[in-house]
Design a protein around this motif. Structure first.
Motif, PDB file in Angstrom:
ATOM      1  N   THR A 149      -1.013  11.415  -8.473  1.00 29.46           N
ATOM      2  CA  THR A 149      -2.377  11.757  -8.049  1.00 29.46           C
ATOM      3  C   THR A 149      -2.410  12.959  -7.120  1.00 29.46           C
ATOM      4  O   THR A 149      -3.464  13.281  -6.581  1.00 29.46           O
ATOM      5  CB  THR A 149      -3.038  10.559  -7.333  1.00 29.46           C
ATOM      6  OG1 THR A 149      -2.269  10.235  -6.160  1.00 29.46           O
ATOM      7  CG2 THR A 149      -3.103   9.344  -8.240  1.00 29.46           C
ATOM      8  N   THR A 186       7.098   8.747  -6.423  1.00 33.33           N
ATOM      9  CA  THR A 186       6.607   7.594  -5.669  1.00 33.33           C
ATOM     10  C   THR A 186       5.227   7.821  -5.079  1.00 33.33           C
ATOM     11  O   THR A 186       4.580   6.867  -4.637  1.00 33.33           O
ATOM     12  CB  THR A 186       7.573   7.259  -4.524  1.00 33.33           C
ATOM     13  OG1 THR A 186       7.585   8.347  -3.582  1.00 33.33           O
ATOM     14  CG2 THR A 186       8.984   7.027  -5.057  1.00 33.33           C
ATOM     15  N   GLY A 187       4.783   9.079  -5.050  1.00 28.40           N
ATOM     16  CA  GLY A 187       3.490   9.381  -4.451  1.00 28.40           C
ATOM     17  C   GLY A 187       3.512   9.454  -2.937  1.00 28.40           C
ATOM     18  O   GLY A 187       2.458   9.616  -2.314  1.00 28.40           O
ATOM     19  N   ALA A 188       4.689   9.333  -2.315  1.00 29.44           N
ATOM     20  CA  ALA A 188       4.786   9.341  -0.853  1.00 29.44           C
ATOM     21  C   ALA A 188       4.665  10.752  -0.305  1.00 29.44           C
ATOM     22  O   ALA A 188       5.145  11.715  -0.903  1.00 29.44           O
ATOM     23  CB  ALA A 188       6.102   8.720  -0.410  1.00 29.44           C
ATOM     24  N   PRO A 192       0.828  -1.207   0.000  1.00 36.28           N
ATOM     25  CA  PRO A 192       0.000   0.000   0.000  1.00 36.28           C
ATOM     26  C   PRO A 192       0.869   1.267   0.000  1.00 36.28           C
ATOM     27  O   PRO A 192       2.041   1.244   0.350  1.00 36.28           O
ATOM     28  CB  PRO A 192      -0.804  -0.121   1.299  1.00 36.28           C
ATOM     29  CG  PRO A 192      -0.719  -1.562   1.684  1.00 36.28           C
ATOM     30  CD  PRO A 192       0.593  -2.045   1.177  1.00 36.28           C
ATOM     31  N   THR A 193       0.261   2.372  -0.384  1.00 31.48           N
ATOM     32  CA  THR A 193       0.974   3.649  -0.453  1.00 31.48           C
ATOM     33  C   THR A 193       1.578   4.033   0.894  1.00 31.48           C
ATOM     34  O   THR A 193       2.706   4.519   0.964  1.00 31.48           O
ATOM     35  CB  THR A 193       0.009   4.757  -0.920  1.00 31.48           C
ATOM     36  OG1 THR A 193      -0.493   4.417  -2.202  1.00 31.48           O
ATOM     37  CG2 THR A 193       0.714   6.098  -0.996  1.00 31.48           C
ATOM     38  N   ARG A 194       0.840   3.783   1.971  1.00 35.61           N
ATOM     39  CA  ARG A 194       1.328   4.163   3.290  1.00 35.61           C
ATOM     40  C   ARG A 194       2.553   3.342   3.680  1.00 35.61           C
ATOM     41  O   ARG A 194       3.497   3.855   4.288  1.00 35.61           O
ATOM     42  CB  ARG A 194       0.209   3.973   4.330  1.00 35.61           C
ATOM     43  CG  ARG A 194       0.545   4.523   5.688  1.00 35.61           C
ATOM     44  CD  ARG A 194       0.695   6.017   5.648  1.00 35.61           C
ATOM     45  NE  ARG A 194       1.601   6.481   6.691  1.00 35.61           N
ATOM     46  CZ  ARG A 194       2.363   7.542   6.593  1.00 35.61           C
ATOM     47  NH1 ARG A 194       2.350   8.265   5.501  1.00 35.61           N
ATOM     48  NH2 ARG A 194       3.150   7.905   7.575  1.00 35.61           N
ATOM     49  N   ASP A 254      -5.920  14.464  -6.034  1.00 38.59           N
ATOM     50  CA  ASP A 254      -6.328  14.326  -4.635  1.00 38.59           C
ATOM     51  C   ASP A 254      -6.548  15.695  -3.996  1.00 38.59           C
ATOM     52  O   ASP A 254      -7.487  15.892  -3.224  1.00 38.59           O
ATOM     53  CB  ASP A 254      -5.258  13.555  -3.850  1.00 38.59           C
ATOM     54  CG  ASP A 254      -5.115  12.117  -4.319  1.00 38.59           C
ATOM     55  OD1 ASP A 254      -6.024  11.640  -5.033  1.00 38.59           O
ATOM     56  OD2 ASP A 254      -4.093  11.488  -3.985  1.00 38.59           O
ATOM     57  N   PRO A 262       3.952   4.876  -9.642  1.00 38.86           N
ATOM     58  CA  PRO A 262       2.484   4.888  -9.713  1.00 38.86           C
ATOM     59  C   PRO A 262       2.006   6.141 -10.423  1.00 38.86           C
ATOM     60  O   PRO A 262       2.718   7.151 -10.471  1.00 38.86           O
ATOM     61  CB  PRO A 262       2.077   4.898  -8.230  1.00 38.86           C
ATOM     62  CG  PRO A 262       3.228   5.533  -7.520  1.00 38.86           C
ATOM     63  CD  PRO A 262       4.454   5.116  -8.278  1.00 38.86           C
ATOM     64  N   ARG A 304       4.682   2.065   1.552  1.00 38.23           N
ATOM     65  CA  ARG A 304       5.779   2.565   0.728  1.00 38.23           C
ATOM     66  C   ARG A 304       6.366   3.849   1.331  1.00 38.23           C
ATOM     67  O   ARG A 304       7.594   4.020   1.380  1.00 38.23           O
ATOM     68  CB  ARG A 304       5.281   2.824  -0.687  1.00 38.23           C
ATOM     69  CG  ARG A 304       6.363   3.302  -1.643  1.00 38.23           C
ATOM     70  CD  ARG A 304       5.921   3.259  -3.088  1.00 38.23           C
ATOM     71  NE  ARG A 304       4.780   4.113  -3.360  1.00 38.23           N
ATOM     72  CZ  ARG A 304       3.569   3.674  -3.679  1.00 38.23           C
ATOM     73  NH1 ARG A 304       3.342   2.370  -3.796  1.00 38.23           N
ATOM     74  NH2 ARG A 304       2.577   4.517  -3.908  1.00 38.23           N
ATOM     75  N   ALA A 305       5.509   4.739   1.803  1.00 40.10           N
ATOM     76  CA  ALA A 305       5.991   5.994   2.384  1.00 40.10           C
ATOM     77  C   ALA A 305       6.827   5.722   3.634  1.00 40.10           C
ATOM     78  O   ALA A 305       7.853   6.379   3.861  1.00 40.10           O
ATOM     79  CB  ALA A 305       4.810   6.891   2.728  1.00 40.10           C
TER      80      ALA A 305
END
Length: 956
Positions: free
Chosen positions: A252, A599-601, A224-226, A256, A249, A228-229
């Motif tokens: 977003t 990474t979207g983190a 999940p994104t969390r 968002d 990914p 990964r962060a």
């Protein structure tokens, strides 16, 4: 055993080895993280899901190593000598990452200029060939004795130690290679440990290991994104894989942000309220600006604790400590970027790291030159290379420049005092000190014998203090102790193992971002301010301190009103990026947000409760994170520009614009307008016009300053008439002048030539509101002004010396005159009036008059320009503009004029600055001549690098 059964048994054994190798790598990773301080006792620990994903990453890497060797074997099996063919095939499979590693290593600014840079590029490829052959030979051998097996297994911890020792985070391909090599050796050691003939039947242990090895990629690639962060913060190894090897990914961040945006929340941001505050200006002072490379804020008071730190002893800087005690000092100052080549250009032009320093702002030397100071500089030779034009442009406007090399950091202050001693007028001295930069300097360059990086930093800090003391003493001996403003600032910080890494560049932790900032102003009492400020505030504060006007496009604000009194500067957010812009963030009060777009983190830190940034609290307050994200996107809309190309995201932007109430615009209005500037289609601009017509003066100012620029297609047609009507409404009201100043500060392009001319005529006739007249002149400077309408008016204003009086207003008229276009008697009369200003007493006016003639001069100006250029007693600013007139009118024939002046330091530097972007053969020939025989080493070096940069451009 049949061949098929033998093959299955071998595959099962290798999969078991993968599971064991992943487990060993995982264990080393956790030990490494705890030793580096990434895991805090009693703090944030990894959850089961995070631990599982991390183990899956280590096992997946081991599986990739085995798969690469197996693919090489499959290819080799088709040839007569399969073992040799397997080695060749496997090497070819790893040749591409090895090439990328070499390319990354050879791209450093210093290495790239060396003759042996190709060897650096080739080294990883050669090493890859050696390693592939060695590992495949080892894998084919039977199990060795236990000592040999233990020696093989010890390679992985050794590589893990090297991973955090050799330039951590700066060369990702190199570190990825280390990780792959560690996994390969661990897999081979684990494979030797297992029984070759065991196929795993009848025992649960091997079967579970095989199943785990097969499940590992699923654990890793579906995290999940969390999760990964968190791994990006808690595991340096996993962070390298996620950032450099995992598929990115879909971004977003903008979607968002817009999806959760409440357009009515908050209030439209307004300028700081400085009413009732006195600004203690010093218009006749000299200035010494000391920029210290790689100086952390907590290396000096007020952040350094009384007992000192591991890298800064409590009494190692007595001179700096005493100076800071008598200065206006800021406890929380943020740089714009964590590398010099990005931080310094934005600092010197008051820009964000997301801005282009070559397209925006004005060089600091030119800016202080216009205030009557003589700019001089002493810098490290890093500032001269042509590889970084933004770094070379830092020295534009500096008449005298001295440079030094790494081994000669001790010459910086003697050079600086020599320049001050030779100054005949008010001076601005910029001194760049490289003492603190790795490996450090304490009278000589430090090496590994100096001890740890902490030891080297501490020794360098003590030597820095002696340098600063010598500067103070020298200024006093030269009689400048009481007439000189001294400023100390760092360009960026330095990691010293605080988060498992050293050096600077990739991270956005406080040790990388926070720098000292202090002003010692003669006659001004010391003060300490705790509110966050930024290096973008330095130049606006300095210009204000000297009595100069604000500059269009300044991202920072003047802090001068808060130098006295009890108030702190109002809270404001500050934006920053890492060296490559792969991580961006901002700080607002005690809240800090860091985002990795690829990474979207997202990470949030509460700096009040957690000053060392050990615990990510992004999930604790989604509303606060959303508020910070809105501001972040507003600072750097280009980060999310790709998302605006998606129809769904663009439709969401239009929806939010329609929801915006022009009577009560919320805090998100500036963000929405910046996004419109990125995607200015007809619908968005039409809505912007509706908001402008129905909004108040503050919203109108926001819309005009954001959208009225020539690079925003269609904005002028959509908004120009409405802005003109608004300015008519404001005429002769108190709001007119402040609005004009804000429009000019934002560089708003021409929206109503006829009304501007009419208003200027009215103000010139009435002669009752000179500040408003000056504000209009500042606004139209840079506009394209038709000669029939503006030339007579500007000529009249130039002739009205009794009316204009101040040099600043004369300069404003001349700046506007440079934008007049057309022909005829009106322009000829304006040109003649500008020529009379070439004899003005003030060199700034003389230079500005020549600047007008660059655009409007003719052959009658050539002889005077030659005379000015060759007059060594003339101010260099005036000579520079005269040279530009000659280049504009004569082209290559002007090279002979420049050749005649290169026998002096100032003349040679002027020629190099004028020609360093000129690819014509005649310009390159003159640059080569200066490079071979220029009067000063740094001028020769600058000319040599200019030629090197122009040669490839010519070849293309």
């Amino acid at each position: 055993m049949t061949p098929r059964a033998r093959w299955l048994a071998a595959a099962a054994a290798w999969l078991q080895a993968v599971a064991w190798a992943g487990t060993i790598g995982f264990a080393i990773d956790r030990v490494q993280a705890r030793m580096a301080g990434a895991v805090v006792p009693g703090g944030h620990a990894l959850s089961f899901a995070e631990l599982a994903a991390l183990w899956g990453g280590h096992a997946t890497l081991a599986l990739c190593v085995v798969a690469t060797a197996a693919l090489g074997a499959a290819i080799g099996a088709r040839f007569r000598e399969p073992a040799r063919a397997q080695r060749v095939a496997t090497f070819l499979l790893v040749a591409t990452p090895a090439h990328l590693a070499g390319d990354e290593l050879a791209s450093g600014p210093w290495i790239a200029e060396q003759s042996w840079a190709p060897l650096v590029h080739a080294t990883p490829i050669v090493l890859a060939a050696i390693v592939v052959v060695a590992l495949l030979r080892l894998a084919a051998r039977p199990r060795p004795a236990t000592p040999g097996l233990l020696a093989m297994a010890a390679i992985a911890p050794l590589l893990a130690w090297l991973d955090v020792t050799i330039q951590p985070g700066l060369y990702p391909p190199l570190h990825m290679g280390m990780h792959a090599l560690a996994a390969a050796t661990t897999v081979i050691a684990a494979r030797w440990w297992l029984d070759d003939g065991d196929d795993g039947r009848g025992r649960w242990g091997p079967r579970l290991a095989i199943a785990a090895a097969l499940v590992a990629p699923l654990l890793w690639f579906t995290m999940p994104t969390r999760v990964r962060a968190t791994l990006l913060l808690r595991s340096n190894v996993a962070a390298e894989w996620i950032r450099n090897a995992m598929p990115a990914p879909p971004p977003t961040l903008l979607h968002d942000t817009l999806a959760q945006l409440d357009v009515g929340a908050g209030e439209l941001p307004r300028p700081d309220d400085t009413s009732g505050l006195e600004a203690p200006r010093r218009p006749q002072a000299n200035v010494v600006l000391v920029v210290i490379d790689t100086l952390r804020a907590d290396a000096l008071p007020p952040l350094r604790p009384p007992e000192g730190t591991r890298f800064a002893a409590p009494r190692s800087t007595p001179r700096l400590d005493a100076w800071l005690a008598g200065a206006v000092r800021f406890a929380r100052t943020y740089t714009t970027a964590t590398e010099t080549r990005r931080a310094m250009p934005s600092m010197f032009r008051s820009l964000w790291a997301s801005d282009d320093p070559l397209a925006l702002g004005v060089p600091l030397g030119n800016r202080l030159e216009a205030l009557g100071l003589h700019p001089m500089a002493v810098v490290h030779s890093y500032f001269m290379p042509g590889k970084y034009p933004a770094i070379a442009a830092l020295l534009d406007g500096f008449d005298e420049v001295r440079t030094y090399e790494n081994a000669a950091c001790d010459t910086a202050i003697p050079h600086a005092l020599e320049l001050v001693a030779g100054a005949d007028d008010r001076f601005f001295l910029f001194v760049h000190l490289f003492t603190m930069h790795a490996p450090g300097f304490d009278g000589a360059p430090l090496d590994r014998r100096a001890g740890t990086r902490d030891d080297a930093y501490r020794r360098s800090l003590a030597y820095l203090d002696t340098q600063f003391g010598a500067l103070e003493d020298g200024l006093a001996q030269l009689g400048h102790a009481q007439d000189t403003i001294v400023i100390v600032v760092g360009d960026h910080g330095e990691g010293l193992g605080d988060h498992g890494t050293v050096l600077h560049g990739p991270n956005l932790f406080e040790e990388d971002l926070r720098v000292p900032l202090a002003f010692a102003v003669p006659g001004l009492a010391p003060r300490e301010l705790a509110s966050p400020v930024g290096v973008v505030d330095l130049v606006p504060t300095l210009v204000d301190l000297l009595g100069g006007p604000p500059r269009p496009g300044d991202r920072g604000r003047s802090l001068l009103p808060w130098f006295v009194g009890l108030r702190e500067p109002p809270r404001r957010s500050y934006y920053f990026e890492n060296a490559k812009g792969s991580r961006v963030g901002l700080v607002r009060g005690d809240d800090k947000l860091v985002v990795e777009p690829r990474t979207g983190a997202r990470h949030r830190f509460d700096l009040r409760r957690d000053p060392h940034e050990r615990e990510d609290v992004e999930a604790d307050d989604p509303g606060l994170v959303q508020s910070l994200a809105i501001e972040l996107v507003g600072f750097a809309p280009a980060v999310v520009a790709s998302e605006l190309q998606r129809p769904a995201v663009h439709a969401l932007l239009l929806q939010r614009l329609r929801e915006l109430d022009p009577r009560r615009p919320g805090a998100a209005a500036p963000l929405l307008l910046r996004l419109v500037a990125l995607a200015p289609d007809a619908d968005a601009l039409a809505r912007a016009r509706e908001l402008f017509v129905a909004g108040d003066d503050e919203l109108r100012t926001q819309i005009a300053t954001t959208l009225l620029h020539d690079d925003i297609a269609g904005a002028l047609a959509a908004l120009g008439p409405a802005v003109t009507a608004w300015m008519r409404e404001l005429a002769d009201t108190p709001a007119e002048r402040t609005t004009l100043a804000r429009l000019a500060a934002a560089g708003v392009d021409g929206f109503g030539d006829e009304w501007a001319a009419t208003r200027l005529e009215s103000l010139a006739r009435s002669r009752i509101d000179d500040p408003t007249l000056a504000a209009w002149l500042q606004l139209i400077a840079g506009w394209s002004l038709p000669a029939p309408r503006f030339a007579p008016l500007l000529r009249e204003l130039l002739a009205e010396q009794t009316h204009l009086g101040a040099v600043g207003e004369t300069l404003a008229v001349l700046d506007a005159a440079a934008g007049v276009f057309g022909d005829g008697a009106e322009l000829a009369a304006l040109r003649a009036e500008c020529r009379t200003r070439r004899a003005d007493r003030d060199p700034r006016v003389r230079a500005a008059a020549w600047r007008v003639l660059i655009e409007h001069g003719d052959v009658d100006d050539l002889l005077p320009a030659r005379q000015v250029l060759r007059d060594r007693d003339e101010d260099l600013r005036v000579r520079r503009e005269a040279a530009r007139v000659l280049l504009a009118r004569l082209g290559v024939a002007a090279m002979s004029e420049l050749t005649a002046i290169v026998d002096t330091n100032a003349g040679a530097r002027l020629a190099v600055r004028l020609l360093r972007d000129d690819a014509r053969p005649e310009a390159r020939a003159l640059l080569r001549a200066i490079a071979a025989g220029g009067p000063y080493p740094d001028i020769r070096a600058e000319a040599r690098r200019a030629v090197a940069r122009l040669e490839p451009r010519t070849a293309e």
